[in-house]
Design an enzyme around this catalytic site. Structure first.
Site, PDB file in Angstrom:
ATOM      1  N   LYS A  52       0.842  -1.202   0.000  1.00  0.00           N
ATOM      2  CA  LYS A  52       0.000   0.000   0.000  1.00  0.00           C
ATOM      3  C   LYS A  52       0.880   1.255   0.000  1.00  0.00           C
ATOM      4  CE  LYS A  52      -3.808  -2.523   2.006  1.00  0.00           C
ATOM      5  NZ  LYS A  52      -4.633  -2.926   3.128  1.00  0.00           N
ATOM      6  N   GLN A  96      -4.956  -1.739   9.249  1.00  0.00           N
ATOM      7  CA  GLN A  96      -4.785  -3.066   8.651  1.00  0.00           C
ATOM      8  C   GLN A  96      -5.376  -4.134   9.568  1.00  0.00           C
ATOM      9  OE1 GLN A  96      -3.651  -3.511   5.574  1.00  0.00           O
ATOM     10  NE2 GLN A  96      -3.831  -5.722   5.652  1.00  0.00           N
ATOM     11  N   ASP A 119     -11.313   2.314   3.359  1.00  0.00           N
ATOM     12  CA  ASP A 119     -11.523   0.869   3.229  1.00  0.00           C
ATOM     13  C   ASP A 119     -13.003   0.546   3.004  1.00  0.00           C
ATOM     14  OD1 ASP A 119      -9.554  -1.078   3.242  1.00  0.00           O
ATOM     15  OD2 ASP A 119      -9.141  -0.848   5.392  1.00  0.00           O
TER      16      ASP A 119
HETATM   17  N1  GUN Z   1      -6.608  -7.188   5.667  1.00  0.00           N
HETATM   18  C1  GUN Z   1      -6.793  -7.946   4.554  1.00  0.00           C
HETATM   19  N2  GUN Z   1      -7.387  -7.209   3.584  1.00  0.00           N
HETATM   20  C2  GUN Z   1      -7.567  -5.970   4.096  1.00  0.00           C
HETATM   21  C3  GUN Z   1      -8.122  -4.765   3.571  1.00  0.00           C
HETATM   22  O1  GUN Z   1      -8.580  -4.679   2.432  1.00  0.00           O
HETATM   23  N3  GUN Z   1      -8.119  -3.703   4.412  1.00  0.00           N
HETATM   24  C4  GUN Z   1      -7.637  -3.782   5.675  1.00  0.00           C
HETATM   25  N4  GUN Z   1      -7.701  -2.687   6.422  1.00  0.00           N
HETATM   26  N5  GUN Z   1      -7.131  -4.860   6.193  1.00  0.00           N
HETATM   27  C5  GUN Z   1      -7.088  -5.959   5.394  1.00  0.00           C
END
Ligand code: GUN
Length: 282
Positions: A52, A96, A119
Site C-alpha cells: 500500500k 490493517q 476501506d
Molecule cells: N486485511 C486484509 N485485507 C484488508 C483490507 O482490504 N483492508 C484492511 N484494512 N485490512 C485488510
C-alpha cells in the site's frame, strides 16, 4: 478458450489515472494523504502494508505510517484514530486487519470518521452503499466492478451470481451489481442447487475462500467469471483461486487469472478512494 481479463494492466491504468489527478490537485495546492496503521507484526499484513505504501509513492499520495507494537492497547489505538480524524491534512485512514485479539475490531472500525473511511468498512459506508448515496466502497468489490466494466462485460439486465456472502466482498458485491442493473443472486454454504444457479449466470463472481471449488461444470458457455479467491497450492509456491481455472477457461467467455486478476485491483481502488476523499473535502 476464454479471453483473460488482465487485472495487472487494468489496475495499472487506474493507478495512472489516479496519479494524473493527484498531480493536478497538487498544482492547486491540495495534497492527498493516507494514514496507514499496522498493529503487531503479522507477516502477511506487513507485506500488504508495504504494498500500500509503494502504491502511494507511485501515485503521489503521501503516506503516514504508524507501525505500533503488538501490546498496543485498544485505548491507545482509538486515541490515535481520533487524532487522525481531527487532522485536516489526512484524507484517508486505514487500519490493517486482522488486529491482535485483545482489540475489538468493530469498535476500531466504527471509530474512523466515515468521511475518511477509505476501506469502506464503517457501518455508515455500508449503509450509504445500500441506499445509493455517495460514500466509500470496499476496495475489492469496487475493483471487480471496474474489471467487468473495462473488459466490456454487459451488466445491465445480466444474470449476476455472487458465490459468498462476506461483509467485505460478497454482500457489497451484490449491491454494486444491483446498482449496475444486473439481476443479482447471492449464494452461500446453505444454498440449494448451487451448480444450477451458477450455470444460469452471465456474470459469476466467486469469493468463498475454497481452492478450486467452482469448476467448468458450474459455468455457462460464454459467461464472465471473476475469481476473488487466492490460495497457495500445498507444498508449492504456486497460487490458485476459488475457481478451477483449467476447466473453467474452456467454458467461460472471459475469466480473471490468479494471480494477476482481482488481486492488483484492490490497492488501485484504495488509491482511488484516497483521491476521491481529497476531491470531496477540498
Ligand atoms: N486485511 C486484509 N485485507 C484488508 C483490507 O482490504 N483492508 C484492511 N484494512 N485490512 C485488510
Amino acid at each position: 478458450m476464454a479471453e483473460l481479463i488482465d487485472g495487472k494492466k487494468i489496475s495499472q491504468d487506474l493507478k495512472d489515472e489516479v496519479k494524473e489527478q493527484v498531480a493536478e490537485l497538487k498544482t492547486k495546492g491540495v495534497e492527498v494523504t493516507l494514514a496507514v496503521i499496522l498493529v503487531g507484526n503479522d507477516p502477511a499484513s506487513t507485506v500488504y502494508v508495504g504494498n500500500k505504501k509503494k502504491a502511494c509513492e507511485y501515485t503521489g499520495i503521501n503516506s503516514k505510517s504508524f507501525e505500533l507494537p503488538e501490546e498496543t492497547t485498544e485505548e491507545e489505538l482509538l486515541k490515535l484514530i481520533k487524532e487522525l480524524n481531527e487532522d485536516e491534512t489526512v484524507n484517508g485512514i486505514l487500519v490493517q486487519l486482522p488486529l491482535p485479539k485483545h482489540i475489538d475490531e468493530d469498535k476500531v472500525i466504527r471509530a474512523i470518521d466515515p468521511d475518511k473511511d477509505v476501506d469502506g468498512f464503517h457501518p455508515e459506508s455500508v449503509g450509504r452503499l445500500s441506499i445509493g448515496v455517495p460514500g466509500f466502497v470496499s476496495c475489492t468489490p469496487a475493483g471487480v466492478i471496474e474489471l467487468l466494466k473495462r473488459s466490456g462485460t454487459n451488466l445491465d439486465g445480466a444474470n449476476a451470481v455472487v458465490v459468498g456472502r462476506s461483509n467485505i466482498v460478497g454482500k457489497p458485491m451484490g449491491i454494486l451489481l444491483l446498482r449496475e442493473n444486473a439481476t443479482v443472486t447471492i449464494c452461500h454454504s446453505h444454498t440449494k442447487n448451487l451448480k444450477e444457479i451458477c450455470k444460469n449466470a452471465d456474470v459469476l463472481v466467486v469469493a468463498i475462500g475454497q481452492p478450486k471449488f467452482i469448476d467448468g461444470s458450474y459455468i455457462k458457455e460464454g459467461a464472465t467469471v471473476i475469481d476473488v479467491g487466492i490460495h497457495r497450492i500445498d507444498g508449492t509456491k504456486k497460487l490458485c483461486g476459488d475457481v478451477d481455472f483449467e476447466s473453467a477457461e474452456k467454458v467461460a467467455g472471459k475469466i480473471t487469472p490468479v494471480p494477476g486478476g482481482v488481486g492488483p485491483m484492490t490497492i488501485a481502488e484504495l488509491m482511488n478512494n484516497c483521491l476521491q476523499s481529497a476531491l470531496m473535502n477540498k
